[in-house]
Design an enzyme around this catalytic site. Structure first.
Site, PDB file in Angstrom:
ATOM      1  N   TYR A   1      35.890  58.955  34.518  1.00 40.62           N
ATOM      2  CA  TYR A   1      35.113  59.781  33.599  1.00 40.62           C
ATOM      3  C   TYR A   1      36.031  60.938  33.203  1.00 40.62           C
ATOM      4  O   TYR A   1      36.165  61.921  33.914  1.00 40.62           O
ATOM      5  CB  TYR A   1      33.834  60.270  34.282  1.00 40.62           C
ATOM      6  CG  TYR A   1      33.002  61.216  33.451  1.00 40.62           C
ATOM      7  CD1 TYR A   1      32.793  60.984  32.098  1.00 40.62           C
ATOM      8  CD2 TYR A   1      32.408  62.346  34.021  1.00 40.62           C
ATOM      9  CE1 TYR A   1      32.031  61.848  31.338  1.00 40.62           C
ATOM     10  CE2 TYR A   1      31.639  63.212  33.271  1.00 40.62           C
ATOM     11  CZ  TYR A   1      31.453  62.961  31.930  1.00 40.62           C
ATOM     12  OH  TYR A   1      30.706  63.824  31.166  1.00 40.62           O
TER      13      TYR A   1
ATOM     14  N   ASP B   1      34.333  56.041  30.617  1.00 45.09           N
ATOM     15  CA  ASP B   1      34.178  56.962  29.498  1.00 45.09           C
ATOM     16  C   ASP B   1      35.464  57.772  29.416  1.00 45.09           C
ATOM     17  O   ASP B   1      35.667  58.707  30.182  1.00 45.09           O
ATOM     18  CB  ASP B   1      32.964  57.860  29.739  1.00 45.09           C
ATOM     19  CG  ASP B   1      32.776  58.902  28.645  1.00 45.09           C
ATOM     20  OD1 ASP B   1      33.582  58.923  27.682  1.00 45.09           O
ATOM     21  OD2 ASP B   1      31.836  59.709  28.747  1.00 45.09           O
TER      22      ASP B   1
END
EC number: 3.1.11.2
Length: 317
Positions: free
Chosen positions: A170, A209
């Site tokens: 992330y 992500d």
């Protein structure tokens, strides 16, 4: 997801991207209404899954990645139901916003995904966090990228398997007003070196992500977002340098180089998702040696439960 004020969002650097508003003529407004209803070319249709490689080998591994924007909220929104139906061999989650001692009990009910690994900030409850759940026990699991500056926010898990190394990440958001852009650039450099070292040992799969839309095709409004987090020249350059230096290939663009309107994130504001005003921020990046094993790279844009949708990778290993 609870609404956050601008001040709080700027401080934590995780403010969802906002799309600049533009004045529309009556004709344009009607066109937008049609597109939002699915009558125009704007909506993305995930094509049927391709479960064989270019050489005809059948897929043997299915990996899913999803920024869930809070585990507890995602479970309430039936996110686990989608996972059970999708039935991945490995599930990677980002922005879990949950410390390990507060993990929802429902996670233990996932069929087969018994090997579970979690990372979260020690001093920030309800912020960042990643998880990796696998049917097969990895040979080795580690957390972070080995640099104290970058390992305080629970952003990376590394799992080594027999034929590849899986990294779920992330990546830090540059934030509203680009308050964390300098930090993001330091992260990008450190992360690139870390990945290059891993890739020298075994083929690499990086998913998660990554908080950047690489090219103009990867977001709906590129012209209006060149000074916004996720599409600054610095972030795009950092992503490109990572692809070249490690090196890695963008699995989706390898298979679908010209496919437009394929996004994985939509802000909660302005009915962005129904209009498909989005960004492609979630990726499966592969070492080039794994490309012959690539069967498909999917964007599950109809799966609800977060401001991101899940993505799925098929490999024939």
């Amino acid at each position: 997801m609870p609404k956050r004020g601008k001040r709080a969002a700027a401080e934590d650097g995780e403010e969802p991207k906002s799309e600049p508003e533009t004045k529309k003529s009556k004709g344009a407004a009607k066109k937008t209404e049609k597109e939002a209803a699915g009558e125009g070319p704007v909506l993305y249709e995930d094509p049927p899954d391709q479960k064989t490689s270019a050489s005809g080998k059948s897929a043997t591994l299915k990996i899913c990645s999803w920024n869930v924007d809070g585990l507890r909220a995602w479970i309430k929104k039936k996110g686990l139901d989608w996972v059970k139906e999708e039935a991945p061999d490995i599930l990677c989650l980002q922005e879990t916003k949950c410390s390990e001692n507060k993990l929802p009990a429902e996670l233990q009910e996932l069929p087969g995904l018994t090997h579970q690994y979690w990372s979260a900030p020690s001093d920030k409850e309800g912020y960042s966090g990643v998880g990796l759940l696998s049917r097969q026990c990895p040979l080795k699991v580690s957390y972070g990228i080995g640099e104290e500056e970058h390992d305080q926010e629970g952003r990376v898990i590394v799992a080594e398997f027999e034929s590849f190394i899986l990294v779920t990440a992330y990546v830090p958001n540059a934030g509203r007003g680009l308050v964390r852009l300098e930090y993001r650039q330091r992260w990008d450099e450190a992360f690139r070196k870390f990945l290059k070292d891993l890739a020298s040992r075994k083929p690499l799969v990086l998913c998660g992500d990554l908080n950047v839309a690489h090219e103009e095709i990867d977001l709906r409004n590129p012209k209006g977002n060149k000074k916004n987090a996720g599409f600054t020249p610095q972030e795009r350059q950092g992503f490109g340098e990572m692809l070249q230096a490690v090196p890695l290939a963008d699995s989706f663009r390898h298979l679908y180089p010209n496919t437009a309107y394929a996004y994985t994130f939509w802000t909660y504001m302005m009915n962005a998702r129904s209009k498909n005003v989005g960004w492609r921020l979630d990726y499966f990046l592969l070492s080039h040696s794994l490309l012959p094993a690539l069967c498909d790279s999917k964007i599950r844009s109809k799966a609800l439960g977060s401001d991101h949708c899940p993505i799925t990778l098929y490999l024939a290993l």
